[in-house]
Structures are given as C-alpha cells and as structure tokens.
Design an enzyme around this catalytic site. Structure first.
Site, PDB file in Angstrom:
ATOM      1  N   TYR A   1       0.842  -1.196   0.000  1.00 56.21           N
ATOM      2  CA  TYR A   1       0.000   0.000   0.000  1.00 56.21           C
ATOM      3  C   TYR A   1       0.874   1.241   0.000  1.00 56.21           C
ATOM      4  CZ  TYR A   1       0.625   0.843   5.094  1.00 56.21           C
ATOM      5  OH  TYR A   1       1.126   1.110   6.349  1.00 56.21           O
ATOM      6  N   CYS A   2       0.351   2.302  -0.617  1.00 58.84           N
ATOM      7  CA  CYS A   2       0.982   3.620  -0.551  1.00 58.84           C
ATOM      8  C   CYS A   2      -0.042   4.567   0.064  1.00 58.84           C
ATOM      9  CB  CYS A   2       1.466   4.072  -1.924  1.00 58.84           C
ATOM     10  SG  CYS A   2       0.169   4.165  -3.193  1.00 58.84           S
ATOM     11  N   PHE A   3       0.029   5.853  -0.227  1.00 58.76           N
ATOM     12  CA  PHE A   3      -0.882   6.768   0.461  1.00 58.76           C
ATOM     13  C   PHE A   3      -2.325   6.579   0.015  1.00 58.76           C
ATOM     14  CE2 PHE A   3      -2.938  10.975   1.070  1.00 58.76           C
ATOM     15  CZ  PHE A   3      -2.943  10.944   2.456  1.00 58.76           C
TER      16      PHE A   3
ATOM     17  N   SER B   1       1.999   2.315  -5.551  1.00 56.16           N
ATOM     18  CA  SER B   1       1.604   0.901  -5.459  1.00 56.16           C
ATOM     19  C   SER B   1       1.675   0.219  -6.819  1.00 56.16           C
ATOM     20  CB  SER B   1       0.182   0.791  -4.901  1.00 56.16           C
ATOM     21  OG  SER B   1       0.126   1.203  -3.554  1.00 56.16           O
TER      22      SER B   1
ATOM     23  N   TYR C   1      -3.209   3.786   2.321  1.00 51.12           N
ATOM     24  CA  TYR C   1      -3.213   4.184   3.728  1.00 51.12           C
ATOM     25  C   TYR C   1      -4.426   5.039   4.056  1.00 51.12           C
ATOM     26  CZ  TYR C   1      -2.146   6.962   7.841  1.00 51.12           C
ATOM     27  OH  TYR C   1      -2.234   7.602   9.052  1.00 51.12           O
TER      28      TYR C   1
END
Length: 369
Positions: free
Chosen positions: A97-99, A105, A126
């Site tokens: 996962y990224c933001f 991602s 996130y």
C-alpha cells in the site's frame, strides 16, 4: 502486467488477520502513523519524495513521474526491489500500500512482477484504511453498551481488565499507566498509531459475544495519547463499576509499579549507574509534572522524602522508604481527586466491590444480557 487489487471491502479482514503489509510511503509519512502489521520499505526516501512532490506542483504529473524514475533507477532501484523480495520471502501473503493506492503501489507491483513475483496492493491505500479505522471508533459506542471500571490509584484496575474477555486495555494500547507516574521506559505510540491500535482492538472485541465493552475510567489524555472525542464523550456517560482495594495492598502494588519494575527496567536497558540515574529522573520528573496542583509546600515535602528514599535505595539497596512518599501522594493528592471526580458520576455507579466480587458481578451481568 496483471493488476491484482485488494478491494476496500476487505479492510476488516486485513486488520483482523494482522495481514503483513508493505508500506511504500516515505519514512516521514510512516513515522507519523501506520498499521501494526506494516513494515516501511519505501519506494522513495524522504528527499526523493520531496523532490518529486515539488516537481509535481511546478511541472505536473508526467514530469514528476519522469523525475521519480530518474531518482530511483539502477543500483538504487535494485536495492529497493531486493528489500521487498526479502520481506516477501518471509511473508509471501503480504500486500502493498501507498498513500492512496495509486502510482507508488502500481509501479512497485509492476517492478515486482518483472522480478517474477505478483503482489496485490490495497485499494485506497493508507488513506482508505485509516478512514475505515476512524469509522470503527466512531461507531463502536453505538454497537454495544460501554461499562467503565473505576477505582482509586493502585487498586489494580489494569490487572483486573487483563482477566476480562469483554475488556480493552486502553493504557496498554497507549503504553502509559494513566497517572503522572504512568510513563513507561519505551515511548508512547504516535496519536495516529494509538487510534489505529484502538480501532483494531475494537474490531477484535466485536467478534466476541460480549454483553458490554469494559474500559478503565480514563481521562481524555492517557499520557500524551488523546482518546478520540466521540469515544471519550460516550465513556463519560457510561455506567460504572467501582473496584475497591485495601490501602496496604494499593501501596504495595504502587511500590512495585513505580519503584521495583521501573528501576529494574532502567537497569536492564542502561546498566547499573546510568539506569539508576534515569530511574531517579523518572520519579522526580513525574512528581514535578504535578507541582502546581500539589502546591509549593506539599511538593517540597514530597520531593524531600523521595530524594531520601532514592538515597537509601542507592546506598543500602532498600526501597521501603519509598512507601512514605507514595502514601502521602495517595492520601493528599490522588484519593481526594478521585473522590471528587467519582462524585460527579455517582448516579452512574452500578456496583462496588473487591476484585473477586466485581468479577462475579460482571459474570452475572454478562450472562443476563
């Protein structure tokens, strides 16, 4: 490339399972808050992310993407991929996962797929998972009754809660024992991490067939960790069970918590000399934090007794003199403050009793619901 996406509908399962997660955000983002089962293996480190962010604002997305590729290429790119592969070899079921579940991602997934490994990434990233957990906290008070466990300082509320399946230990989540002397050797979590851990504890609690959610009667702040406002407000109107304990047992318990355990912990962490110095600083600093509320005269009296006790402990390896300042602190400060606060909620009290009697009452409460 095959895109493998974990939909937002699976957030609940991710947190219940403690799903291993690779957090692709920069360390500065991760340090503000993440999830307990996540590890930070960033696509870009802080300086790289900052440069790409500035480029995005000034020149747009395509220029930012091009800059990102130029910053993370060759040896650097391979090091990042190797770090992900090493983690995945130990945790093959991990998700990315990224933001927001966007470019970071997708790019990481592509690079890993080129290396022969297909790894799903989480939709919404996130931000999506964080918003889900905030919603869990906000909804919790409406799902089942809250029951507040009260009791004077040293009455053993935390030990009591650990024996109850319907309880959540807020102080354990905050890594702080709640009082001015409640600091532990290890630091408290960030506010975001405290909230995330609370939400996950609530999710696990909701899986059980519990008549209530039992919580310690806490202040808004547990150390520096703030309870979410809506959750705290619900706690203030909850019914109360009061745990009663004899003074001598309370004193012995606090001597063990404030003195024996903390001294031992500092010694194990720092060694004899530095450990005792840090332990002494902990006691004196904790007392200093309530100096204004104690008043100058009472503070000075307590400080003198505490310093005498520390001197005796250092020179004679005896801790009994600590009981003098603990007793004075209880009877002159903690107990009057507790009685004042409890009196304001007297109409909410359902039961008072010893540890055993309170366990029996709660067992009956559970079976009748």
């Amino acid at each position: 490339m095959t895109t493998k996406l974990i939909p937002a509908q699976q957030y609940h399962d991710i947190f219940i399972a403690g799903q291993p997660l690779i957090d692709l955000r920069a360390p500065i983002e991760f340090d503000r808050g993440a999830f307990p089962s996540s590890v930070n293996l960033p696509l870009m480190v802080d300086k790289e992310r900052e440069k790409v962010g500035t480029c995005y604002k000034e020149q747009g997305q395509q220029a930012a993407i091009a800059l990102g590729h130029s910053l993370v290429h060759g040896v650097v790119k391979q090091q990042r991929i190797d770090a992900w592969l090493n983690f995945l070899s130990a945790h093959p079921q991990a998700y990315l996962y990224c933001f927001r579940g966007g470019l970071r991602s997708q790019l990481t997934q592509q690079w890993l797929q080129e290396a022969g490994v297909t790894v799903p990434y989480v939709q919404g990233g996130y931000k999506g998972m964080r918003q889900y957990l905030i919603g869990v906290i906000e909804a919790a008070p409406s799902l089942q009754p809250l029951l507040s466990l009260s009791g004077m300082t040293g009455s053993g509320k935390t030990d009591f809660l650990k024996r109850r399946k319907e309880a959540i230990d807020l102080e354990g989540i905050a890594n702080h024992r709640g009082s001015s002397f409640g600091k532990n050797i290890d630091p408290q979590p960030t506010q975001i991490n405290f909230e995330n851990r609370l939400a996950i504890a609530l999710l696990h609690h909701q899986l059980g067939n519990h008549a209530c959610l039992l919580l310690e009667d806490e202040s808004f702040l547990i150390g520096r960790s703030a309870l979410p406002q809506s959750f705290y407000s619900a706690m203030q109107t909850a019914d109360i069970v009061v745990l009663e304990e004899d003074d001598d047992i309370r004193l012995t318990r606090l001597l063990d918590e404030y003195v024996h355990k903390m001294h031992r912990g500092f010694i194990e962490r720092l060694g004899l000399e530095a450990g005792f110095e840090a332990f002494s600083h902990y006691l004196l600093q904790s007392l200093g934090s309530i100096r204004k509320r104690l008043g100058g005269k009472q503070y000075q009296e307590l400080q003198d007794i505490m310093q005498q006790a520390l001197s005796q402990q250092l020179n004679q390896n005896q801790t009994s003199q600590h009981l003098a300042w603990i007793s004075l602190l209880l009877h002159k400060y903690y107990d009057p403050m507790y009685e004042y606060q409890l009196q304001k909620k007297a109409g909410n009290i359902l039961f008072r009793g010893s540890h055993q009697a309170t366990h029996e009452w709660l067992d009956n409460y559970q079976s009748e619901r």
